[in-house]
Motif scaffolding. Structure first.
Motif, PDB file in Angstrom:
ATOM      1  N   THR A   1       4.978 -15.649 -38.603  1.00  0.00           N
ATOM      2  CA  THR A   1       5.516 -16.079 -39.891  1.00  0.00           C
ATOM      3  C   THR A   1       7.022 -15.844 -39.877  1.00  0.00           C
ATOM      4  OG1 THR A   1       5.204 -13.843 -40.678  1.00  0.00           O
ATOM      5  CG2 THR A   1       3.406 -15.404 -41.085  1.00  0.00           C
ATOM      6  N   GLU A   2       7.686 -16.325 -40.933  1.00  0.00           N
ATOM      7  CA  GLU A   2       9.124 -16.109 -41.006  1.00  0.00           C
ATOM      8  C   GLU A   2       9.460 -14.617 -41.012  1.00  0.00           C
ATOM      9  OE1 GLU A   2      12.055 -18.324 -43.927  1.00  0.00           O
ATOM     10  OE2 GLU A   2      10.711 -19.602 -42.747  1.00  0.00           O
ATOM     11  N   GLU A   3       8.619 -13.838 -41.680  1.00  0.00           N
ATOM     12  CA  GLU A   3       8.863 -12.394 -41.748  1.00  0.00           C
ATOM     13  C   GLU A   3       8.729 -11.763 -40.346  1.00  0.00           C
ATOM     14  OE1 GLU A   3       5.959  -9.989 -43.761  1.00  0.00           O
ATOM     15  OE2 GLU A   3       7.026  -8.202 -43.044  1.00  0.00           O
ATOM     16  N   MET A   4       7.697 -12.142 -39.614  1.00  0.00           N
ATOM     17  CA  MET A   4       7.501 -11.574 -38.272  1.00  0.00           C
ATOM     18  C   MET A   4       8.632 -12.002 -37.334  1.00  0.00           C
ATOM     19  SD  MET A   4       5.138  -9.490 -38.020  1.00  0.00           S
ATOM     20  CE  MET A   4       4.115  -8.950 -39.364  1.00  0.00           C
ATOM     21  N   THR A   5       9.107 -13.231 -37.493  1.00  0.00           N
ATOM     22  CA  THR A   5      10.220 -13.707 -36.673  1.00  0.00           C
ATOM     23  C   THR A   5      11.461 -12.869 -36.956  1.00  0.00           C
ATOM     24  OG1 THR A   5       9.297 -15.923 -36.675  1.00  0.00           O
ATOM     25  CG2 THR A   5      11.638 -15.727 -36.156  1.00  0.00           C
ATOM     26  N   GLN A   6      11.727 -12.668 -38.246  1.00  0.00           N
ATOM     27  CA  GLN A   6      12.886 -11.875 -38.647  1.00  0.00           C
ATOM     28  C   GLN A   6      12.779 -10.454 -38.098  1.00  0.00           C
ATOM     29  OE1 GLN A   6      15.215 -13.689 -40.242  1.00  0.00           O
ATOM     30  NE2 GLN A   6      16.462 -11.929 -39.658  1.00  0.00           N
ATOM     31  N   ARG A   7      11.593  -9.863 -38.239  1.00  0.00           N
ATOM     32  CA  ARG A   7      11.407  -8.491 -37.751  1.00  0.00           C
ATOM     33  C   ARG A   7      11.564  -8.423 -36.234  1.00  0.00           C
ATOM     34  NH1 ARG A   7       6.495  -5.134 -40.255  1.00  0.00           N
ATOM     35  NH2 ARG A   7       7.456  -3.646 -38.800  1.00  0.00           N
ATOM     36  N   THR A   8      11.064  -9.431 -35.537  1.00  0.00           N
ATOM     37  CA  THR A   8      11.181  -9.436 -34.081  1.00  0.00           C
ATOM     38  C   THR A   8      12.655  -9.510 -33.674  1.00  0.00           C
ATOM     39  OG1 THR A   8       9.027 -10.492 -33.894  1.00  0.00           O
ATOM     40  CG2 THR A   8      10.471 -10.650 -31.975  1.00  0.00           C
ATOM     41  N   MET A   9      13.407 -10.348 -34.362  1.00  0.00           N
ATOM     42  CA  MET A   9      14.839 -10.453 -34.041  1.00  0.00           C
ATOM     43  C   MET A   9      15.543  -9.125 -34.347  1.00  0.00           C
ATOM     44  SD  MET A   9      15.488 -13.420 -32.746  1.00  0.00           S
ATOM     45  CE  MET A   9      17.242 -13.708 -32.907  1.00  0.00           C
ATOM     46  N   ASP A  10      15.246  -8.527 -35.506  1.00  0.00           N
ATOM     47  CA  ASP A  10      15.971  -7.325 -35.943  1.00  0.00           C
ATOM     48  C   ASP A  10      15.517  -6.060 -35.210  1.00  0.00           C
ATOM     49  OD1 ASP A  10      17.319  -8.884 -37.709  1.00  0.00           O
ATOM     50  OD2 ASP A  10      16.112  -8.323 -39.458  1.00  0.00           O
ATOM     51  N   GLU A  11      14.209  -5.942 -34.927  1.00  0.00           N
ATOM     52  CA  GLU A  11      13.683  -4.681 -34.395  1.00  0.00           C
ATOM     53  C   GLU A  11      13.572  -4.692 -32.874  1.00  0.00           C
ATOM     54  OE1 GLU A  11       9.971  -3.871 -36.493  1.00  0.00           O
ATOM     55  OE2 GLU A  11      10.905  -4.457 -38.389  1.00  0.00           O
ATOM     56  N   ILE A  12      13.525  -5.892 -32.277  1.00  0.00           N
ATOM     57  CA  ILE A  12      13.287  -5.962 -30.833  1.00  0.00           C
ATOM     58  C   ILE A  12      14.439  -6.667 -30.093  1.00  0.00           C
ATOM     59  CG2 ILE A  12      11.712  -6.837 -29.050  1.00  0.00           C
ATOM     60  CD1 ILE A  12       9.402  -6.371 -31.030  1.00  0.00           C
ATOM     61  N   VAL A  13      14.702  -7.921 -30.444  1.00  0.00           N
ATOM     62  CA  VAL A  13      15.668  -8.714 -29.653  1.00  0.00           C
ATOM     63  C   VAL A  13      17.100  -8.179 -29.809  1.00  0.00           C
ATOM     64  CG1 VAL A  13      16.703 -11.004 -29.337  1.00  0.00           C
ATOM     65  CG2 VAL A  13      14.223 -10.777 -29.691  1.00  0.00           C
ATOM     66  N   ARG A  14      17.560  -8.007 -31.028  1.00  0.00           N
ATOM     67  CA  ARG A  14      18.972  -7.604 -31.207  1.00  0.00           C
ATOM     68  C   ARG A  14      19.245  -6.197 -30.669  1.00  0.00           C
ATOM     69  NH1 ARG A  14      18.724 -11.022 -36.104  1.00  0.00           N
ATOM     70  NH2 ARG A  14      19.668 -12.967 -35.411  1.00  0.00           N
ATOM     71  N   PRO A  15      18.386  -5.220 -30.932  1.00  0.00           N
ATOM     72  CA  PRO A  15      18.628  -3.902 -30.325  1.00  0.00           C
ATOM     73  C   PRO A  15      18.654  -3.962 -28.789  1.00  0.00           C
ATOM     74  CG  PRO A  15      16.906  -3.756 -31.996  1.00  0.00           C
ATOM     75  CD  PRO A  15      17.231  -5.211 -31.842  1.00  0.00           C
ATOM     76  N   THR A  16      17.847  -4.854 -28.208  1.00  0.00           N
ATOM     77  CA  THR A  16      17.862  -5.001 -26.748  1.00  0.00           C
ATOM     78  C   THR A  16      19.223  -5.523 -26.292  1.00  0.00           C
ATOM     79  OG1 THR A  16      15.482  -5.410 -26.702  1.00  0.00           O
ATOM     80  CG2 THR A  16      16.749  -6.177 -24.799  1.00  0.00           C
ATOM     81  N   LEU A  17      19.727  -6.529 -26.992  1.00  0.00           N
ATOM     82  CA  LEU A  17      21.030  -7.080 -26.602  1.00  0.00           C
ATOM     83  C   LEU A  17      22.126  -6.033 -26.720  1.00  0.00           C
ATOM     84  CD1 LEU A  17      21.336 -10.762 -27.831  1.00  0.00           C
ATOM     85  CD2 LEU A  17      20.386  -9.818 -25.748  1.00  0.00           C
ATOM     86  N   ARG A  18      22.088  -5.253 -27.802  1.00  0.00           N
ATOM     87  CA  ARG A  18      23.101  -4.206 -27.981  1.00  0.00           C
ATOM     88  C   ARG A  18      23.018  -3.187 -26.844  1.00  0.00           C
ATOM     89  NH1 ARG A  18      21.925  -4.757 -33.624  1.00  0.00           N
ATOM     90  NH2 ARG A  18      20.374  -3.099 -33.522  1.00  0.00           N
ATOM     91  N   ALA A  19      21.805  -2.797 -26.492  1.00  0.00           N
ATOM     92  CA  ALA A  19      21.634  -1.788 -25.440  1.00  0.00           C
ATOM     93  C   ALA A  19      22.086  -2.336 -24.088  1.00  0.00           C
ATOM     94  CB  ALA A  19      20.172  -1.347 -25.380  1.00  0.00           C
ATOM     95  N   MET A  20      21.761  -3.582 -23.801  1.00  0.00           N
ATOM     96  CA  MET A  20      22.154  -4.164 -22.511  1.00  0.00           C
ATOM     97  C   MET A  20      23.671  -4.268 -22.418  1.00  0.00           C
ATOM     98  SD  MET A  20      19.353  -4.524 -20.858  1.00  0.00           S
ATOM     99  CE  MET A  20      19.845  -5.492 -19.430  1.00  0.00           C
ATOM    100  N   LYS A  21      24.284  -4.660 -23.507  1.00  0.00           N
ATOM    101  CA  LYS A  21      25.747  -4.768 -23.499  1.00  0.00           C
ATOM    102  C   LYS A  21      26.364  -3.390 -23.306  1.00  0.00           C
ATOM    103  CE  LYS A  21      29.664  -6.663 -25.937  1.00  0.00           C
ATOM    104  NZ  LYS A  21      30.324  -6.188 -27.150  1.00  0.00           N
ATOM    105  N   ALA A  22      25.820  -2.396 -23.998  1.00  0.00           N
ATOM    106  CA  ALA A  22      26.381  -1.046 -23.920  1.00  0.00           C
ATOM    107  C   ALA A  22      26.291  -0.490 -22.494  1.00  0.00           C
ATOM    108  CB  ALA A  22      25.657  -0.123 -24.903  1.00  0.00           C
ATOM    109  N   MET A  23      25.269  -0.905 -21.734  1.00  0.00           N
ATOM    110  CA  MET A  23      25.177  -0.372 -20.367  1.00  0.00           C
ATOM    111  C   MET A  23      25.894  -1.265 -19.358  1.00  0.00           C
ATOM    112  SD  MET A  23      21.319  -0.968 -18.980  1.00  0.00           S
ATOM    113  CE  MET A  23      20.445  -0.439 -20.430  1.00  0.00           C
ATOM    114  N   GLY A  24      26.647  -2.238 -19.854  1.00  0.00           N
ATOM    115  CA  GLY A  24      27.448  -3.070 -18.961  1.00  0.00           C
ATOM    116  C   GLY A  24      26.665  -4.185 -18.293  1.00  0.00           C
TER     117      GLY A  24
END
Ligand code: AMP
Length: 426
Positions: free
Chosen positions: A237-260
């Motif tokens: 659903t739209e809610e699950m999509t939003q949660r997946t982006m906020d709780e899983i995808v975006r934190p992953t991108l931040r962590a990958m960037k932080a480790m170079g």
């Protein structure tokens, strides 16, 4: 633009079909391709594991963009080599591709960044792994750390099965991929595949899909690379999509960037939608197969600018448009798959099948012999269709299959059954 696509399956046929439709694409090459891809692209014999040969081809043919289909070359670092040679390439670097190349790497990243996933421990020796198993009990999931072509995950219902998996992996049954294992909690819920396009910093949601991994109707029998898929996944659903982006995808991108190791490319999240929300089962660092076949049917926008924006770090204000239609694909496989099967049988009726409204037939494992199309793999065709509902797409796909004459092939007769039941209010 001159574009080179690497790969040979149904995923690459769907990508080639979409890329070829782009006004930006002057010449499209595919290495090595197959008989269906040859309708969209010029297929070239090129060993894609030989990175020097790929670079030489790109230089000789003035390639402006390379699109990598499968995971193995990404995990091996093809993007690093091509980019170092000045060739723009869509996909993650070797360091970023660890998200698929090492399950332990991804689990540690989740733990360090509070990304919801199954509880786990990592082991590099058999006795410690067995000891942990006895402590936690079954059901339990045992995973080889490295790439194992879909054979590295054992969902064990009993302790004995889990121990057998541990013994097999540490005995070298999966080669180097099993030198380390992850043992993780068995998650209960509904699975979904979710795709996001990433540029190192920003991510945009693509679409969701559900696939059928078991070979037999009613989701029975051994696991396969996938016998069919549909999009969207009703559970996303739209809610699950939003949660997946906020709780899983975006934190992953931040962590990958932080480790170079900023992540660029498609991030394919295998999710379990649990009572507590989405949890990450695993990442893949490329488009799914057969999920891409349904995603490309639903994508209205030109794919090529999106691939370039991902490569160039320009996704911040990027937008993609999608058809509201559903799409579904049925895999036709050679009899015997996922076990032993024969190659070389003739397939007829494809043109008549493709005339049905909304139908596109992507080739997963074919070769041509004069005018004839011959089976050349386990998964051979992806008979795909769009429709107002999953049910309509399903009817169209199976109508097309009815016109295909291939006595040596088979398919599941129930792809999409959960979604169709839901549409019927069941
Ligand atoms: P993978 O090869 O990692 O996609 O895993 C294959 C399948 O195993 C997944 O699609 C799930 O159905 C199942 N699986 C993997 N991890 C878990 C888990 N922690 N809990 C339940 N099922 C799992």
């Amino acid at each position: 633009m001159n574009i080179l696509l690497l790969g040979a399956g149904g995923r690459e046929h769907a990508l080639a079909w979409k890329i070829a439709a782009s006004p930006l694409a002057d010449r499209l090459y595919c290495a090595p391709g197959n008989a269906g891809i040859a309708r969209e692209a010029e297929c070239v014999t090129l060993d894609i594991a030989n990175r020097a040969a790929v670079i030489e081809f790109c230089r000789a043919n003035r390639i402006d963009l390379v699109v990598v289909g499968p995971e193995a070359p990404l995990v091996a670092g093809i993007v690093d080599d091509l980019e170092a040679a000045g060739i723009k390439t869509f996909g993650p670097t070797r360091a970023a591709a660890r998200l698929e190349g090492s399950k332990g790497f991804t689990k540690d990243l989740c733990r360090a960044n509070d990304i919801p996933t199954a509880r786990y421990e990592r082991f590099d020796a058999k006795d410690a792994a067995r000891g942990y198993l006895r402590k936690v009990g079954a059901p339990i999931v045992v995973k080889a750390d490295g790439l194992a072509a879909g054979k590295g995950v054992v969902v064990a219902q009993t302790l004995a099965e889990a121990e057998a998996a541990i013994d097999m992996m540490f005995a070298g049954g999966l080669g180097a991929a099993g030198a380390e294992v992850v043992i993780e909690e068995f998650l209960v819920g509904e699975e979904a595949s979710f795709f996001a396009l990433c540029d190192g910093e920003n991510a945009i949601a693509l679409a969701s899909a559900q696939d059928h991994k078991r070979v037999g109707d009613g989701d029975t029998g051994p696991n396969t690379g996938g016998m069919g898929a549909y999009s969207p996944a009703p559970v996303m659903t739209e809610e699950m999509t939003q949660r997946t982006m906020d709780e899983i995808v975006r934190p992953t991108l931040r962590a990958m960037k932080a480790m170079g190791a900023p992540y660029k490319g498609v991030l394919f999240a295998g999710l379990m939608i649990t009572g507590d929300g989405p949890k990450l089962i695993e990442y893949n660092v490329r488009f799914g197969d057969p999920e891409t076949q349904v995603l490309m049917l639903r994508l209205m926008s030109d794919l090529v600018p999106a691939l370039i924006a991902s490569r160039d770090g320009q996704l911040k204000n990027f937008d993609l448009r999608w058809y509201s239609d559903a799409a579904l694909t049925v895999v036709m496989a050679a009899k015997g798959y996922p076990g032993d099967y024969a190659r070389g049988s003739a397939i007829e009726g494809l043109e008549s099948a493709a005339e049905i409204e909304g139908v596109e037939i992507f080739h997963a494992g074919t070769r041509s012999d004069g005018d004839r199309i011959l089976a050349n793999g386990g998964r051979v065709l992806n008979v795909s269709a769009r429709g107002k509902t999953v049910g309509e797409a399903q009817q169209r796909a199976y109508r097309a299959i009815g016109r295909i004459r291939w006595p040596d092939g088979f398919c599941r007769r129930d792809i999409g059954w959960q979604a169709v039941n839901r549409e019927r209010g069941g």
